[in-house]
Design a protein around this motif. Structure first.
Motif, short mmCIF file in Angstrom:
data_model
loop_
_atom_site.label_atom_id
_atom_site.label_comp_id
_atom_site.label_asym_id
_atom_site.label_seq_id
_atom_site.Cartn_x
_atom_site.Cartn_y
_atom_site.Cartn_z
N ARG A 198 27.43 -24.42 -4.33
CA ARG A 198 27.65 -24.83 -5.63
C ARG A 198 27.93 -23.68 -6.63
O ARG A 198 28.98 -23.44 -7.24
CB ARG A 198 26.64 -25.78 -6.18
CG ARG A 198 26.78 -27.19 -5.44
CD ARG A 198 25.88 -28.18 -6.43
NE ARG A 198 24.37 -27.82 -6.44
CZ ARG A 198 23.38 -27.82 -5.64
NH1 ARG A 198 23.89 -28.77 -4.46
NH2 ARG A 198 22.18 -27.92 -5.77
N LYS A 199 27.19 -22.49 -6.17
CA LYS A 199 27.06 -21.33 -7.16
C LYS A 199 28.59 -20.64 -6.77
O LYS A 199 29.10 -20.06 -7.62
CB LYS A 199 26.05 -20.58 -6.61
CG LYS A 199 25.94 -18.93 -7.42
CD LYS A 199 24.55 -18.08 -6.73
CE LYS A 199 24.71 -16.79 -7.90
NZ LYS A 199 23.89 -15.92 -7.36
N LEU B 9 35.37 -20.45 -9.91
CA LEU B 9 36.01 -21.07 -11.24
C LEU B 9 36.04 -20.10 -12.32
O LEU B 9 36.93 -20.21 -13.28
CB LEU B 9 35.32 -22.42 -11.70
CG LEU B 9 35.64 -23.73 -10.77
CD1 LEU B 9 34.49 -24.78 -11.22
CD2 LEU B 9 36.88 -23.94 -11.06
N GLN B 10 35.05 -19.37 -12.50
CA GLN B 10 34.93 -18.22 -13.67
C GLN B 10 35.79 -16.83 -13.49
O GLN B 10 35.66 -16.16 -14.42
CB GLN B 10 33.60 -18.07 -13.95
CG GLN B 10 32.72 -19.26 -14.16
CD GLN B 10 33.08 -20.11 -15.42
OE1 GLN B 10 33.74 -19.39 -16.42
NE2 GLN B 10 33.11 -21.40 -15.53
N MET C 35 32.44 -33.18 -11.85
CA MET C 35 32.08 -31.71 -12.16
C MET C 35 31.95 -31.03 -10.86
O MET C 35 31.73 -31.33 -9.72
CB MET C 35 30.97 -31.46 -13.24
CG MET C 35 31.00 -32.51 -14.30
SD MET C 35 32.34 -31.73 -15.31
CE MET C 35 31.59 -30.22 -15.72
N ALA C 36 32.18 -29.56 -11.18
CA ALA C 36 31.99 -28.63 -9.92
C ALA C 36 30.49 -28.62 -9.30
O ALA C 36 30.52 -28.68 -8.01
CB ALA C 36 32.13 -27.05 -10.37
N ASP C 37 29.51 -29.04 -10.11
CA ASP C 37 28.35 -28.90 -9.49
C ASP C 37 27.78 -30.35 -8.75
O ASP C 37 26.93 -30.39 -8.21
CB ASP C 37 27.20 -28.33 -10.25
CG ASP C 37 27.13 -29.42 -11.51
OD1 ASP C 37 27.97 -30.20 -11.73
OD2 ASP C 37 26.32 -29.12 -12.41
N GLU D 16 31.13 -22.39 -8.61
CA GLU D 16 31.25 -22.01 -10.05
C GLU D 16 31.66 -20.61 -10.06
O GLU D 16 32.40 -20.14 -11.34
CB GLU D 16 29.79 -22.10 -10.58
CG GLU D 16 29.20 -23.59 -10.81
CD GLU D 16 30.24 -24.33 -11.85
OE1 GLU D 16 30.59 -23.42 -12.74
OE2 GLU D 16 30.17 -25.60 -11.90
N GLU D 17 31.38 -19.70 -9.54
CA GLU D 17 31.68 -18.33 -9.45
C GLU D 17 33.25 -18.15 -9.60
O GLU D 17 33.90 -17.34 -10.08
CB GLU D 17 31.14 -17.33 -8.52
CG GLU D 17 29.69 -17.14 -8.75
CD GLU D 17 29.08 -16.31 -7.77
OE1 GLU D 17 27.84 -15.92 -7.93
OE2 GLU D 17 29.54 -15.90 -6.49
#
Length: 558
Positions: free
Chosen positions: A540-541, A547-548, A1-3, A544-545
């Motif tokens: 990690r943020k 990826l979105q 997972m990404a995190d 996630e950003e």
């Protein structure tokens, strides 16, 4: 997972936030921006570097006219073919997974195969870059001895059957389709748009080496939909295929200035693949070439499979040594020597290792760029394999596959008599043109198949947020004034803008030293001495950003 972050090996060794010893070595701008003027400045630079132990650690200031209008953090990555990075975890067969890793290695620096050798901007401390790629997953033919079918940026059109599947296309061996990721290309590209209209049923690649060269740098989107074609039904077909795309994200940060060191992390969560490492080089003038080797913090590339068929496997890839040749002629080209070692740990069952040996070039005649290599088994609990760094070192009984060829062109492979019988790669009860059921035929000792044909592949452009959404220390934003002036061929103004950035960094370093404050990276933990960087909460943020991100809403970079 990404995190999830890659495992860190803690040590007490840390980097110091200091300037390099000695005065800055500057190279005056000759005022001649032609090839003759640049060659004269390069010869002067080589003279200044003679006898220097490590050029990369020098305080060196170059005129902007010698630089490519491209930030170093954006240029220096290993995702020239993100589709093959994502394909590492497609197969249920551990042998085919390490074969996929070897294939990825040959394409990770595709820019040096088709593009010119260039000097991007020197990164400043705390500078960071992030971006992503939205690519269609590779597909596979009914003959598993053949390489994956790539659907973008290749001169070989995919078979009609693969294109007809659209968003239904799946990996044969994983039976998993990629996440939806509709987007348009925007921003800096290492390839140029095709001059003519391209059919949406074939590659969007450039059609010549000139089109793929770094000198063809583009700051504009590739005609919106990225296929160089018109609108209407073609756009609708392109959008249908975009729904099948998988996303690969990338984050990197300059964590030390002297010595220059950056940390990076890449991930394709939909395929359970992540990559991390430290970039640092050591360079020295050797004869009429510059010899480039990994620096002390650069211990290689680390790839983890955290889900899917290869869950738990970890691959360590070492770097070879390279030479930048043709300095005195002003016609640069790269040769590679030494070996790259790929070691897989954590596999269920047989443990595999690969040795890629690059052949030393002769002093006479032209370069041939040849290599040979093997994939072999080894015992994870033993250390004897650590001495096997060349093909001749590997016991014949352990060799399961061999390969050879030219790292700028065609590379072939075959299994050996020691190869274990390959398992069935059927993962679907429903047969289709893109997901057939079959049992893997083994190549005999005399039959070769194509591992990868680099002459048909080109760099896949990345997507980057527009400048108005970037932070001040983000690469494109930070160097925007220099890039703008270089593209306008205002070299004197570009040099002034570059010097202003460098002086600001020196001032900030002086302030930290005065206050007794140590620089702390934003996206990666401070201790990177193990060679495996670990993302911070901010890192990690950022992943996630990315990826979105919905790049359809982005305006064009300028």
């Amino acid at each position: 997972m990404a995190d999830e972050t890659i495992i860190k090996i803690p040590t007490s060794e840390v980097l110091e936030d200091d300037e390099a010893p000695g005065p800055t070595i500057s190279l005056p701008d000759s005022g001649d921006t032609g090839e003759g003027g640049k060659l004269s400045m390069i010869v002067q630079l080589v003279k200044k570097c003679l006898g220097v132990k490590d050029i990369a650690a020098m305080r060196l200031s170059l005129p902007a006219s010698l630089l490519e209008p491209l930030p170093n953090l954006e240029y220096w990555h290993y995702l020239d073919r993100p589709d093959l990075f994502a394909a590492i975890n497609d197969s249920n067969d551990p042998f085919e997974r390490i074969l996929a890793v070897v294939r990825f290695i040959f394409t990770k620096d595709l820019k040096f195969v088709h593009g010119k050798v260039c000097k991007p901007y020197n990164s400043v401390l705390g500078e960071h870059f992030r971006g992503h790629w939205d690519v269609p997953p590779v597909s596979y033919s009914s003959d598993p001895t053949q390489p994956p079918i790539l659907r973008v940026h290749t001169t070989v059109p995919p078979p009609p059957a693969a294109l007809a599947q659209g968003s239904e296309t799946m990996s044969v061996k994983s039976n998993r389709s990629g996440k939806s990721s509709k987007s348009t290309r925007s921003g800096l590209s290492l390839t140029s748009a095709s001059k003519g209209k391209a059919s949406p049923t074939i590659s969007t690649a450039p059609t010549s080496l000139g089109d793929a060269g770094l000198s063809k740098l583009s700051l504009y989107p590739l005609n919106g939909n990225g296929n160089g074609g018109g609108g209407g039904r073609n756009d609708d077909k392109e959008k249908d295929r975009d729904r099948d795309n998988i996303r690969v994200v990338y984050v990197t940060e300059q964590v030390s200035h002297h010595p220059p060191v950056s940390a990076y992390y890449a991930s394709c969560p939909s395929r359970g693949v992540e990559m991390a490492g430290i970039d640092q080089i050591s360079a020295k003038v050797s004869g009429t070439a510059v010899r480039v080797a990994p620096g002390s913090f650069n211990k290689g590339i680390y790839i983890n499979l955290n889900s899917g068929p290869g869950m738990g496997e970890k691959y360590h890839i070492t770097h070879p040594v390279a030479n930048v040749n043709g300095i005195l002629r002003g016609s640069f080209y790269i040769t590679v020597g030494d070996s790259t070692i790929v070691t897989c740990v954590g596999a269920q069952g047989v443990a595999y290792r690969a040795v890629i040996e690059y052949k030393e070039e002769s002093w006479l005649g032209r370069a041939h760029f040849l290599l040979e290599g093997v994939i072999h088994t080894y015992n994870e609990g033993s250390t004897e394999h650590e001495e096997w760094t060349k093909v001749k070192h590997i016991p014949t009984a352990r060799v399961v596959a061999v390969f050879d060829g030219c790292w700028r062109n065609h590379i072939r492979w075959r299994r050996t008599a020691a190869s274990p019988p390959a398992p069935s790669t059927s993962t679907s009860t429903t047969s289709s043109p893109s997901t057939p059921s079959f049992s893997t035929p083994s190549l005999s000792e005399t039959e070769y198949a194509t591992l990868i044909d680099l002459s048909t592949l080109f760099v896949v452009p990345k997507k980057v947020r527009p400048l108005e959404r970037q932070l001040p220390n983000e690469s494109r934003k930070l160097w925007d004034a220099v890039t703008t002036k270089l593209l306008a061929k205002e070299y004197g103004e570009a040099t002034k803008a570059k010097l202003a950035i460098e002086q600001k960094q020196r001032d900030e370093a002086g302030e930290r030293k005065k206050k007794g404050v140590q620089f702390i990276p934003q996206y990666f933990e401070e201790d990177i001495s193990s060679g495996v960087p670990v993302l911070t909460a901010a890192g990690r943020k950022a992943v996630e950003e990315e990826l979105q991100e919905c790049s359809e809403t982005w305006s064009s970079s300028s």
